[in-house]
Design a protein around this motif. Structure first.
Motif, short mmCIF file in Angstrom:
data_model
loop_
_atom_site.label_atom_id
_atom_site.label_comp_id
_atom_site.label_asym_id
_atom_site.label_seq_id
_atom_site.Cartn_x
_atom_site.Cartn_y
_atom_site.Cartn_z
N LEU A 1 0.84 -1.20 0.00
CA LEU A 1 0.00 0.00 0.00
C LEU A 1 0.88 1.24 0.00
CD1 LEU A 1 -2.54 -1.02 2.81
CD2 LEU A 1 -2.67 -1.52 0.36
N SER A 2 0.63 2.15 -0.93
CA SER A 2 1.38 3.40 -1.00
C SER A 2 0.57 4.42 -1.76
CB SER A 2 2.74 3.19 -1.68
OG SER A 2 3.44 4.42 -1.84
N ASP A 3 0.90 5.68 -1.57
CA ASP A 3 0.29 6.74 -2.37
C ASP A 3 1.14 7.09 -3.59
OD1 ASP A 3 2.21 7.76 -0.50
OD2 ASP A 3 1.58 9.79 -1.02
N VAL A 4 2.36 6.57 -3.66
CA VAL A 4 3.32 6.96 -4.70
C VAL A 4 3.34 5.93 -5.82
CG1 VAL A 4 5.73 7.51 -5.19
CG2 VAL A 4 4.72 8.15 -2.98
N THR B 1 -0.62 -4.65 -5.48
CA THR B 1 -0.46 -3.24 -5.14
C THR B 1 -1.80 -2.54 -5.06
OG1 THR B 1 -0.20 -2.68 -7.49
CG2 THR B 1 1.82 -3.05 -6.23
N CYS B 2 -1.82 -1.48 -4.25
CA CYS B 2 -3.01 -0.62 -4.18
C CYS B 2 -2.55 0.79 -3.84
CB CYS B 2 -3.98 -1.12 -3.11
SG CYS B 2 -5.56 -0.20 -3.07
N GLN B 3 -2.98 1.74 -4.64
CA GLN B 3 -2.66 3.14 -4.38
C GLN B 3 -3.70 3.76 -3.47
OE1 GLN B 3 -2.84 5.89 -7.72
NE2 GLN B 3 -1.31 7.24 -6.79
N LEU B 4 -3.24 4.37 -2.36
CA LEU B 4 -4.12 5.13 -1.49
C LEU B 4 -4.26 6.53 -2.06
CD1 LEU B 4 -5.53 4.18 1.16
CD2 LEU B 4 -3.72 2.69 0.34
N VAL B 5 -5.47 6.85 -2.46
CA VAL B 5 -5.75 8.16 -3.06
C VAL B 5 -6.64 8.92 -2.08
CG1 VAL B 5 -6.63 9.38 -5.08
CG2 VAL B 5 -5.58 7.12 -5.35
N THR C 1 -3.61 13.39 -3.24
CA THR C 1 -3.02 12.35 -4.09
C THR C 1 -3.79 12.23 -5.40
OG1 THR C 1 -2.46 11.16 -2.06
CG2 THR C 1 -2.23 9.96 -4.14
N VAL C 2 -3.04 12.08 -6.49
CA VAL C 2 -3.65 11.92 -7.81
C VAL C 2 -3.53 10.45 -8.23
CG1 VAL C 2 -3.54 12.58 -10.24
CG2 VAL C 2 -3.08 14.29 -8.45
N ALA C 3 -4.64 9.86 -8.61
CA ALA C 3 -4.63 8.46 -9.04
C ALA C 3 -3.79 8.31 -10.31
CB ALA C 3 -6.05 7.98 -9.29
N CYS C 4 -2.92 7.30 -10.30
CA CYS C 4 -2.04 7.10 -11.45
C CYS C 4 -2.71 6.28 -12.55
CB CYS C 4 -0.74 6.42 -11.01
SG CYS C 4 -0.93 4.71 -10.45
N GLY C 5 -3.71 5.48 -12.19
CA GLY C 5 -4.41 4.67 -13.18
C GLY C 5 -3.73 3.36 -13.52
N ARG C 6 -2.55 3.12 -12.94
CA ARG C 6 -1.81 1.89 -13.24
C ARG C 6 -2.03 0.80 -12.19
NH1 ARG C 6 2.03 5.90 -14.11
NH2 ARG C 6 3.36 5.28 -12.35
N HIS C 7 -2.63 1.17 -11.07
CA HIS C 7 -2.80 0.23 -9.96
C HIS C 7 -4.22 0.36 -9.43
CE1 HIS C 7 1.57 -0.43 -9.80
NE2 HIS C 7 1.66 0.85 -10.08
N ARG C 8 -4.68 -0.68 -8.75
CA ARG C 8 -5.96 -0.57 -8.07
C ARG C 8 -5.84 0.54 -7.03
NH1 ARG C 8 -8.99 -6.21 -7.18
NH2 ARG C 8 -10.71 -4.80 -7.63
N GLN C 9 -6.94 1.18 -6.72
CA GLN C 9 -6.89 2.33 -5.83
C GLN C 9 -8.03 2.30 -4.83
OE1 GLN C 9 -7.50 5.11 -9.23
NE2 GLN C 9 -9.05 6.08 -7.91
N ALA C 10 -7.77 2.93 -3.68
CA ALA C 10 -8.77 3.04 -2.62
C ALA C 10 -8.59 4.37 -1.93
CB ALA C 10 -8.63 1.89 -1.63
N ALA C 11 -9.68 4.90 -1.41
CA ALA C 11 -9.64 6.18 -0.72
C ALA C 11 -9.27 6.03 0.75
CB ALA C 11 -10.98 6.89 -0.84
#
Length: 236
Positions: free
Chosen positions: A176-179, A193-197, A203-213
């Protein structure tokens, strides 16, 4: 459909904790205390060993330059950790966590999921934050702490080394990371992987990884348990 991880490896800044806490609280505290700390403890073996890695005739100036540049230098991070330790010990500092984090960490640990931390901040600083957090002492929840001594966070080899040390196949680990670049490196080594947005951190979603708020969002994506509902959690 994502499978449930055996180990959740989490970043701190921008992921479990507000970016502002590190930038606006921890960093200024270390800078303000630097001269007094070096004068009082510079000859102690632990501190002297760190200073041996700091070049230049004016080590304080070198350290301040690194601080100003937010340099990911292990010696600086280790020294900052020692300075912060004094602040946490006497109550001047408490580790910020977003209010959704601790309940999820406790639920995941209780269900048998291993937890670990990987941050550019030193292991000592990581333990201070989670050991003196606003949600209490969370250290017993974690089985591992990793910093830049194991490798840079944007290099795939670091995540392979963490997997080997943690004793889990990379495919069983969720990072888990925002980067985005850190997540790219982790994915290159086979980690989930999961991006914390978090909108609070911009944080701006990169679109390359699953994301969660937030962490409950992570739980829903990766089949992790949600904490019991105990009423509204106040914002931290």
């Amino acid at each position: 459909m994502s499978t449930r991880p055996a180990l959740v490896l989490t970043d701190i800044e921008g992921t479990t904790s507000a970016i502002a806490f590190v930038k606006d609280t921890l960093f200024p505290f270390a800078e303000a205390e630097l001269d007094a700390f070096l004068a009082a403890r510079g000859t102690e073996p632990e501190v002297a060993a760190i200073l041996a890695e700091v070049p230049g005739p004016d080590q304080a100036a070198t350290l301040r330059g690194w601080m100003a540049a937010d340099a990911k230098v292990t010696a600086l991070k280790s020294l900052q950790g020692l300075i912060w330790a004094a602040g946490f010990a006497d109550g001047r500092l408490r580790g910020h966590l977003w209010p959704d984090v601790a309940p999820c960490l406790r639920a995941w640990h209780a269900s048998g999921v291993a937890l670990a931390v990987y941050s550019s901040g030193s292991v000592g600083a990581q333990k201070l934050l989670f050991g003196h957090s606003e949600a209490g002492d969370l250290l017993p929840l974690f089985s591992g702490f990793f910093d830049t001594r194991i490798g840079a966070k944007r290099e795939a080899a670091a995540y392979a080394s963490i997997a080997a040390e943690a004793g889990h196949p990379p495919g069983d680990i969720l990072f888990l990371s925002d980067v985005a670049e850190e997540l790219d490196a982790a994915a290159s080594s086979g980690l989930m992987t999961c991006q914390l947005v978090r909108p609070q951190d911009g944080t701006v979603a990169c679109g390359r990884h699953r994301q969660a708020a937030d962490f409950p969002g992570v739980a829903r994506l990766f089949k992790l348990p949600l904490p019991p509902v105990t009423g509204t959690i106040a914002a931290g």
